[in-house]
Design a protein around this motif. Structure first.
Motif, PDB file in Angstrom:
ATOM      1  N   PHE A  91     -76.799 -46.910  29.739  1.00 15.59           N
ATOM      2  CA  PHE A  91     -77.920 -46.456  28.692  1.00 15.59           C
ATOM      3  C   PHE A  91     -77.015 -46.035  27.842  1.00 15.59           C
ATOM      4  N   GLU A  95     -79.271 -46.591  22.218  1.00 17.16           N
ATOM      5  CA  GLU A  95     -80.081 -48.534  22.751  1.00 17.16           C
ATOM      6  C   GLU A  95     -78.721 -49.390  23.494  1.00 17.16           C
ATOM      7  N   TYR A 117     -81.609 -37.734  22.253  1.00 14.82           N
ATOM      8  CA  TYR A 117     -82.251 -39.133  22.929  1.00 14.82           C
ATOM      9  C   TYR A 117     -82.941 -38.881  24.255  1.00 14.82           C
ATOM     10  N   HIS A 119     -83.754 -40.514  28.381  1.00 14.18           N
ATOM     11  CA  HIS A 119     -83.765 -41.565  29.319  1.00 14.18           C
ATOM     12  C   HIS A 119     -84.066 -41.921  30.514  1.00 14.18           C
TER      13      HIS A 119
END
Length: 145
Positions: A91, A95, A117, A119
């Motif tokens: 990660f 991306e 961001y 994840h």
């Protein structure tokens, strides 16, 4: 349309309100969207003091971490690829598929002021990460149990 109803609709639209009730009261303004941090999401702030706050977070498999730049300095979220748990997805903000690609293409993938961001972590283990331009002191860890 009656004049009174028309004025309510036009007035609400002009000031960005959600709508009006028949009694004449108006709904409150909708605030600017911010990351929703719910039971399966954890917020990590990226600050102008070049820190991830908190530096270490503990989450469950399947949970999501939301990183948000809360100051005026842009940051990155970049995993230390060689230190990820076996079978874990790499990660990085932007991306990228690898740490070397993230480093090479920075500032692509930088997270600017009031940006986020996210994840989602699907494999248990420890995930060390860093901010590319501030790596000497801006590091963090996600612990997935």
């Amino acid at each position: 349309m009656q004049r009174r109803t028309l004025l309510k609709v036009v007035g609400a639209a002009a000031v960005g309100l959600a709508g009006c009730s028949e009694s004449g009261s108006t709904a409150t303004e909708t605030p600017t969207p911010t990351p929703t941090v719910g039971p399966s999401e954890t917020l990590v702030e990226m600050t102008d003091s070049l820190k991830f706050v908190p530096e270490t977070v503990e989450i469950s498999v399947g949970d999501t971490v939301v990183w948000e730049t809360v100051g005026s300095v842009a940051h990155s979220v970049t995993a230390y690829e060689d230190d990820l748990p076996a079978g874990a997805d790499y990660f990085a903000s932007g991306e990228f598929d690898s740490e070397s690609a993230a480093r090479q293409d920075y500032p692509v993938g930088s997270v600017g002021p009031d940006e986020t961001y996210t994840h989602t972590f699907e494999t248990a283990g420890e995930y060390p990460y860093f901010c590319i331009p501030h790596e000497s002191g801006m590091v963090g860890t996600v612990v997935v149990e």
